[in-house]
Write a protein that holds these residues in place. Structure first.
Motif, mmCIF file in Angstrom:
data_model
loop_
_atom_site.group_PDB
_atom_site.id
_atom_site.type_symbol
_atom_site.label_atom_id
_atom_site.label_comp_id
_atom_site.label_asym_id
_atom_site.label_seq_id
_atom_site.Cartn_x
_atom_site.Cartn_y
_atom_site.Cartn_z
ATOM 1 N N THR A 2 0.843 -1.193 0.000
ATOM 2 C CA THR A 2 0.000 0.000 0.000
ATOM 3 C C THR A 2 0.873 1.235 0.000
ATOM 4 O O THR A 2 2.064 1.195 0.301
ATOM 5 N N THR A 3 0.273 2.307 -0.321
ATOM 6 C CA THR A 3 0.987 3.565 -0.416
ATOM 7 C C THR A 3 1.518 3.992 0.944
ATOM 8 O O THR A 3 2.622 4.520 1.044
ATOM 9 N N LYS A 4 0.781 3.731 1.998
ATOM 10 C CA LYS A 4 1.216 4.104 3.338
ATOM 11 C C LYS A 4 2.465 3.318 3.731
ATOM 12 O O LYS A 4 3.413 3.864 4.286
ATOM 13 N N LYS A 5 2.468 2.028 3.416
ATOM 14 C CA LYS A 5 3.624 1.203 3.759
ATOM 15 C C LYS A 5 4.840 1.623 2.943
ATOM 16 O O LYS A 5 5.960 1.687 3.452
ATOM 17 N N LEU A 6 4.619 1.887 1.678
ATOM 18 C CA LEU A 6 5.712 2.307 0.808
ATOM 19 C C LEU A 6 6.287 3.642 1.277
ATOM 20 O O LEU A 6 7.503 3.841 1.309
ATOM 21 N N THR A 7 5.441 4.546 1.683
ATOM 22 C CA THR A 7 5.887 5.839 2.191
ATOM 23 C C THR A 7 6.686 5.654 3.481
ATOM 24 O O THR A 7 7.709 6.311 3.685
ATOM 25 N N ALA A 8 6.251 4.760 4.347
ATOM 26 C CA ALA A 8 6.948 4.504 5.609
ATOM 27 C C ALA A 8 8.322 3.898 5.350
ATOM 28 O O ALA A 8 9.318 4.265 5.995
ATOM 29 N N VAL A 10 10.184 4.191 2.567
ATOM 30 C CA VAL A 10 11.017 5.233 1.961
ATOM 31 C C VAL A 10 11.462 6.216 3.030
ATOM 32 O O VAL A 10 12.622 6.655 3.059
ATOM 33 N N ALA A 11 10.584 6.597 3.933
ATOM 34 C CA ALA A 11 10.932 7.532 5.003
ATOM 35 C C ALA A 11 11.979 6.903 5.926
ATOM 36 O O ALA A 11 12.924 7.575 6.362
#
Length: 151
Positions: A2-8, A10-11
């Motif tokens: 999911t986008t949230k997991k991918l963002t986490a 990458v962060a």
């Protein structure tokens, strides 16, 4: 993913990279500075070690003052030393001559000698002026440093 997991993820990777980058920058700027320099082994061997050895030789030379003198005595001759005179018997035999105790200090064994024979290759010190050694052999050779007289 999911986008949230991918963002986490990458962060997290970006944060780890920032921390590692900060550690690297700190290491580069903190070590090898003018106040805390890094030096190479070749500098130690070619510059620093010779300088330290030269300084140590100068210090030792200033303390030694004078070198040992080879003294030869014939049978019956007496070497009388001043206080602080050092005697190292090399060849022959000699006995202690003293008017006051201790006759000689055997700095090799850490003992005193008021009478009797000297041991070859032991370093003796005259602590009372007028004490010394008497040759008890045909040819006696010793190294002497300090003031002395022969009679």
């Amino acid at each position: 993913m999911t986008t949230k997991k991918l963002t986490a993820v990458v962060a997290g990777v970006a944060a780890a990279a920032a921390v590692l980058g900060g550690v690297g920058v700190y290491a580069v700027t903190s070590y090898g500075t003018e106040s805390d320099p890094l030096i190479t082994k070749s500098y130690l061997n070619s510059v620093l070690a010779p300088e330290m050895e030269s300084e140590m030789q100068d210090i030792l030379a200033s303390y030694s003052g004078e070198s040992y003198t080879l003294v030869t005595l014939s049978d019956g001759q007496t070497l009388t030393g001043q206080a602080g005179c050092e005697i190292l018997l090399r060849i022959g035999s000699a006995v202690v001559v003293c008017s006051e105790s201790p006759g000689l200090v055997d700095t090799t064994s850490g003992s005193t000698l008021d009478s009797g024979s000297l041991t070859a290759n032991h370093l003796y010190m005259v602590t009372i002026a007028g004490n010394g050694v008497k040759a008890s052999g045909s040819t006696v050779k010793m190294f002497v440093r300090g003031g002395y007289s022969i009679s």
